[in-house]
Scaffold this motif. Sequence first.
Motif, short mmCIF file in Angstrom:
data_model
loop_
_atom_site.label_atom_id
_atom_site.label_comp_id
_atom_site.label_asym_id
_atom_site.label_seq_id
_atom_site.Cartn_x
_atom_site.Cartn_y
_atom_site.Cartn_z
N GLY A 15 -29.85 21.34 35.81
CA GLY A 15 -28.79 21.65 34.69
C GLY A 15 -27.93 22.49 34.82
O GLY A 15 -27.37 22.79 33.84
N LYS A 16 -28.13 23.15 36.10
CA LYS A 16 -27.14 24.35 36.21
C LYS A 16 -26.11 24.04 37.43
O LYS A 16 -26.53 23.30 38.14
CB LYS A 16 -27.93 25.68 36.58
CG LYS A 16 -28.75 26.06 35.39
CD LYS A 16 -29.26 27.54 35.77
CE LYS A 16 -30.19 27.86 34.59
NZ LYS A 16 -30.27 29.28 34.18
N ASP A 107 -25.23 28.02 33.37
CA ASP A 107 -25.44 26.77 32.33
C ASP A 107 -23.95 26.31 32.05
O ASP A 107 -23.17 27.30 32.04
CB ASP A 107 -25.90 27.40 31.27
CG ASP A 107 -27.51 27.69 31.20
OD1 ASP A 107 -27.90 28.84 30.80
OD2 ASP A 107 -28.29 26.86 31.84
N PRO A 108 -23.73 25.20 32.00
CA PRO A 108 -22.27 24.67 31.77
C PRO A 108 -21.75 25.40 30.70
O PRO A 108 -20.31 25.60 30.78
CB PRO A 108 -22.56 23.15 31.46
CG PRO A 108 -23.78 22.91 32.12
CD PRO A 108 -24.57 24.05 32.16
N GLY A 109 -22.41 25.53 29.66
CA GLY A 109 -21.60 26.33 28.34
C GLY A 109 -21.10 27.83 28.55
O GLY A 109 -20.38 28.20 27.85
N LEU A 127 -15.91 20.21 32.31
CA LEU A 127 -17.30 20.36 32.36
C LEU A 127 -17.88 20.57 30.98
O LEU A 127 -19.04 20.18 30.59
CB LEU A 127 -17.64 21.04 33.47
CG LEU A 127 -17.63 20.41 34.95
CD1 LEU A 127 -17.82 21.86 35.86
CD2 LEU A 127 -18.67 19.41 35.04
N ILE A 128 -17.30 21.59 30.53
CA ILE A 128 -17.89 22.27 29.11
C ILE A 128 -17.70 21.28 28.12
O ILE A 128 -18.74 21.03 27.22
CB ILE A 128 -16.98 23.48 28.86
CG1 ILE A 128 -17.33 24.65 29.88
CG2 ILE A 128 -17.41 24.06 27.41
CD1 ILE A 128 -16.43 26.01 29.83
N GLU A 130 -17.57 17.62 28.51
CA GLU A 130 -17.88 16.49 28.82
C GLU A 130 -19.52 16.58 29.10
O GLU A 130 -20.22 15.64 28.87
CB GLU A 130 -17.29 15.63 29.82
CG GLU A 130 -15.93 15.37 29.53
CD GLU A 130 -15.25 14.41 30.49
OE1 GLU A 130 -15.80 14.00 31.44
OE2 GLU A 130 -13.60 14.32 30.27
N LYS A 131 -19.87 17.52 29.68
CA LYS A 131 -21.12 17.60 29.99
C LYS A 131 -21.72 16.44 30.72
O LYS A 131 -22.44 15.77 30.42
CB LYS A 131 -22.40 18.03 28.87
CG LYS A 131 -21.77 19.51 28.35
CD LYS A 131 -22.76 19.67 27.39
CE LYS A 131 -22.31 20.99 26.73
NZ LYS A 131 -21.19 20.89 25.79
#
Length: 133
Positions: A15-16, A107-109, A127-128, A130-131
């Motif tokens: 997830g990273k 982390d994407p956020g 990316l932020i 659409e994840k």
Amino acid sequence: MKNLQVVAAIIIYQGKILCVQRGRHEFDYLSDKFEFPGGKVESGETGEEALIREIKEELSMDIRIDSLFCTVEHQYPDFFIELNCFICRVSSYRHTLHVHQQSAWMDPGLLAELDWAEADLPAVYQLIVEKPF
């Protein structure tokens, strides 16, 4: 003015996303900026072949390419870049920095907190939102 065909790996593990920071660069506007790892496509290579080669050279990692995520066209003051960004997976977070000064699994956020190279920013923002993983 140079036109460069470049590939980048959006490497995902648990997830990273792996983000790497450049060192000093001949163009100051790229020095110390974060980017997705990758590099130039050489004559006779596909984008995928170039990406696998570059990640092995830069990080000593074996990646699995899932899919093309986005293509960014960006005009820097000294060259034009077409950047194809691929979603990639790895079986371990371990890597060795051969050309970058540091790395971070983010982390994407939190991606927007880093100081990115301009050509990477559209992929970061996508990316932020659409994840995709």
